[in-house]
Design an enzyme around this catalytic site. Sequence first.
Site, mmCIF file in Angstrom:
data_model
loop_
_atom_site.group_PDB
_atom_site.id
_atom_site.type_symbol
_atom_site.label_atom_id
_atom_site.label_comp_id
_atom_site.label_asym_id
_atom_site.label_seq_id
_atom_site.Cartn_x
_atom_site.Cartn_y
_atom_site.Cartn_z
ATOM 1 N N ARG A 49 36.305 -25.632 44.078
ATOM 2 C CA ARG A 49 37.268 -26.677 43.778
ATOM 3 C C ARG A 49 38.664 -26.254 44.245
ATOM 4 O O ARG A 49 39.181 -25.229 43.801
ATOM 5 C CB ARG A 49 37.287 -26.937 42.270
ATOM 6 C CG ARG A 49 38.411 -27.831 41.795
ATOM 7 C CD ARG A 49 38.209 -29.250 42.233
ATOM 8 N NE ARG A 49 39.187 -30.134 41.631
ATOM 9 C CZ ARG A 49 39.324 -31.409 41.952
ATOM 10 N NH1 ARG A 49 38.546 -31.937 42.891
ATOM 11 N NH2 ARG A 49 40.221 -32.158 41.370
ATOM 12 N N ILE A 96 36.934 -26.142 32.509
ATOM 13 C CA ILE A 96 37.191 -25.648 33.870
ATOM 14 C C ILE A 96 36.817 -26.718 34.904
ATOM 15 O O ILE A 96 37.492 -26.890 35.911
ATOM 16 C CB ILE A 96 36.438 -24.318 34.113
ATOM 17 C CG1 ILE A 96 37.171 -23.202 33.367
ATOM 18 C CG2 ILE A 96 36.345 -23.994 35.610
ATOM 19 C CD1 ILE A 96 36.507 -21.858 33.415
ATOM 20 N N GLU A 142 17.639 -23.385 12.477
ATOM 21 C CA GLU A 142 17.164 -22.085 11.977
ATOM 22 C C GLU A 142 18.228 -21.413 11.102
ATOM 23 O O GLU A 142 18.487 -20.223 11.198
ATOM 24 C CB GLU A 142 16.726 -21.176 13.134
ATOM 25 C CG GLU A 142 15.465 -21.744 13.790
ATOM 26 C CD GLU A 142 14.681 -20.715 14.560
ATOM 27 O OE1 GLU A 142 14.649 -19.534 14.125
ATOM 28 O OE2 GLU A 142 14.060 -21.085 15.561
#
Lengths: 399, 260, 384
Positions: C267, C337, C363
């Site tokens: 990018r 990001i 859990e």
Amino acid sequence: MASIKVHLEKCTGCTLCVKACAFGAIHMADRKAVIDMAKCTLCGACVAACKFSAIELEKAAGPKKDLTPYKDVWVFCEQKKGVIQSISYELLGEGRKLADKLGVKLCAVLLGHNMKEAAAKLGERGADKVYLADHPALKAYQDDPYTAVLVNLVEEYKPEAILCGATVIGRSLISRVAIKTNAGLTADCTGLDVDVKERLLLQTRPAFGGNIMATIIAPNHRPQMATVRHKVMKEAELQPGRLAEVVTKSYPEETYASRTRLLDMVEELSATMNISEADIIVAGGRGMGSKENFAQLEELAKVLGGAVGASRSAVDADWIPYSHQVGQTGKTVVPKLYIACGISGQIQHLIGMQSSKTIVAVNKDPDAPIFKVATYGIVGDVNEIVPALIKEFKRALNK
Amino acid sequence: MNIIVCIKQVPNTTDVRIDPVTNTLIRDGVESVINPFDAYAIEEAVRLKERCGGKVTVVTMGPPQAENVLKEAIGLGCDEAVLVSDRKFAGSDTWATSYTLACAIEKLEGYDVILCGKQASDGDTAQVGPGISTHLDIPQVTYVKKISEINDKAAKVERMTEEGYDVVEVPLPCLFTVVKEINTPRMPSLKGMMRAKSAKIAKWTAADLEADPAALGLDGSPTRVVKIFTPEARKGGEMISGTCDEVAKELVELLKGEVV
Amino acid sequence: MDYLLTEQQTMIRDLARKIAQEKIKPVSAQYDESEEFAWPIMKVLAESDLFGVYIPEAYGGLGGGIMDMCLVTEELSRACGGIALGYAGTGLGTLPILLHGSEEQKKKYLPDIAKGKRLAAFCLTEAEAGSDAANMKTTARKEGDKYILNGTKQWITNAGEAEIYTVIALTDKSKGVRGASAFIVEKGTKGMEFGKKEKKMGIRASATREVIFTDCEVPAANLISREGMGFIVALKTLDTSRPGVAAQAVGIAQGALDHAVDYSRTRVQFGQPISSFQAVQHMLADMGTQVEAARALAYSVARMVDAGVKSVSKESAMAKLFASDVAMKVAVDAVQILGGYGYMRDYPVEKYMRDAKITQIYEGTNQIQRNVIAAHMIKETLKK
């Protein structure tokens, strides 16, 4: 046994051979080339690369074959259902040039049934002579009878070179004939030429993955055989009325015997155009993002009257069937216009499309290798640009 | 049924990169893998074994490191493996390669079906499979996409063509080269990989093959390379920029000659 | 980091990674969208023997332990936390048999599980018994050589897809948690039904349903351990499986981080890749460090379990707590990001963020984990 050695007195340490070696077998020590025999495959690339004749490939001299009786350039003409395939005309076009340079005849070889008229017409595509084997057993391709007939012809008439299409039939047949006649065979040549003095067929093809080209010869064997992919050479122009001498051959029945039996030939009509025939191809890669986005390319192709192609990653993601794959493990295409959308341009893909006349690349990564081969490049999001292109082309084409 | 698969180790093309300066392949760190087309041959061989019983022997000609791809093949279900390796094979073109493999196959205890991938991803010649069948003088069917029927005498298969497919009947023993369409190769299994780790791989040299030395390696290869060169890279062209609509308009203008 | 894996563990990790990369990654978005159970992937895992890595060789497995199970879960989760749960959920459903089952029960069920022929599921949670598991209502009444089960288990992973269910039910209501027992119930048993598939925020390729027992007759031979041991079986199972949840969280975090690193390198903003900006670099550094720390903790606890350490409650709670908080944080940062792209469904990181959330909840919520950890710490000081 063959071996390779470096003539140290001639080696200048220029490292051309190091770069040429595809197997990382050469390094420099004391400014002299050293070949690691554990890695060397005796491919000869370094010998060809050395400008100082400092590397020598020694080959045991086999029994010297008398090559002088071998002359003429042959083209194996492929027919299906009695129709000569266009690959044959492409090979005749190329063969004509080679035969003229060598000053020999261009001969077509045609195997089939009831093909007399078609055989005579091959003169119009540049053949001087046509060897025709006409028999019911040769109607459709079968390995055994085709191999037997072609081997017989080669042994009787001794051509110096044979060109054959790199097609399903051609590749299966010529490989067998090369073994039986102890001939050298080079696959998928992209360029052919001749060394008139040595009477060698210079066969150029991509090697070692494709970005290196190698020219290959078969100096001590005849005929010299090469296959060429569809669409790589230009078709011979039609010269109406040009005549060829037709030599019709027949053989004892056992020559036509086949161990395999062809039970049926099924044609599968594909909804989309065969990409190797298309003049315009709109191709997509991983950058399309999803199957749905990929489907937009079909619309663009439809507007342009073209076919849809794909890179390997798009095929692997199941966005489109394998028959649309362009590249090293797919098809080679040479359209007038190739629009690559979201294709980064890995070498394997480039090999299959870089001979296209005009290449347009759309990719969001400005550093994508595809831009290095593109005639026109657009940096941007394919999923915005493709719809814009569809709109604009529709308008321009009044659709 | 004795099934033989011939495989080749090739550089893993998915991680091949090109040096932008020299325009040559960067081979450092490129691992060797089973030729992708051969993976379909291995899978089909294992499926034939599951279908008809028997055993699968995998054969490769290559450098000593090619042992790794043979082990991988065992991990995928092959039973035995033979590595044909000797300096004397260096420089083999497809003629000499198919001769060498044919000699190795003849040394094995009989065979009913030989399977090869349709071509190797590094050479792309598609010549070795037909070469082997010719040296062995057995029938072949190339580009097989389906083995519809098979017993110990004959098989009925579909050969892919440019237009569709042919249905071909062939007596055994015979050789098939297979295309991608024939199956989806399975992943290796941990138990197979463990078997592979301890598997003994037969190693045969030129002397073991009882082959004609003049027909091996470079000496037995009619073809040789005389020149190598890097093709001129196609020059990158014009970049078009602007909003989506602007670039689309401009491109259509530029392509008018091609399309309209 | 080099965790000094054994040769076999390296082989297991590499194979799981290969399958994740080649088989799961290309289809993870599609399964997330369709919410289908990824049977074709389960078949691949089965053929590759991955279901058997933690099952003893005597029962057709590969003889490894929880560490091996964690390696597989982590690698699969790196590609898709939802598909990985089909695997990890089977591990959870298998543990009661592996840890407390009789020889007959092991012989009967483990080989099929090791081969991946049958998946398993663990049934503990109920509508009114989440963190407060002791408040369960499902009962098992003994009648002759059978137990009759009644009640509804909720949010059961793999329910409907699995064939082997380990179920905790009360055999003696008057004794509270000491009156719970564990049973093996096979799919197809009369009186056992499944509720509709839940629609979830993340891990959407996993199947979550109610398991409903209405006068469901289970052979007495299917009682695991003894009557009254159900809660012990459940706690021991969860203590043992928590490193697996931690591994799933580590995998999700790693997957999100992989995408963030890749994206930051391609990018370009202000004329350079965003990876050249220190603001991004520091985020990546923190994410990488946190993932590695979570992995180190998860592996350490898995190895404690395999080494036979008697009580791992505190440590396994720590691993699950830390890794799942890291997964959530790293996934959120990965979305950050990627910026606007991160928020779009066309990019995979938002899925990692949705998938990560569950690891903080199931859990045992992370609040309960903290209770457990603190309770152990305090108890330890009292002993001194």
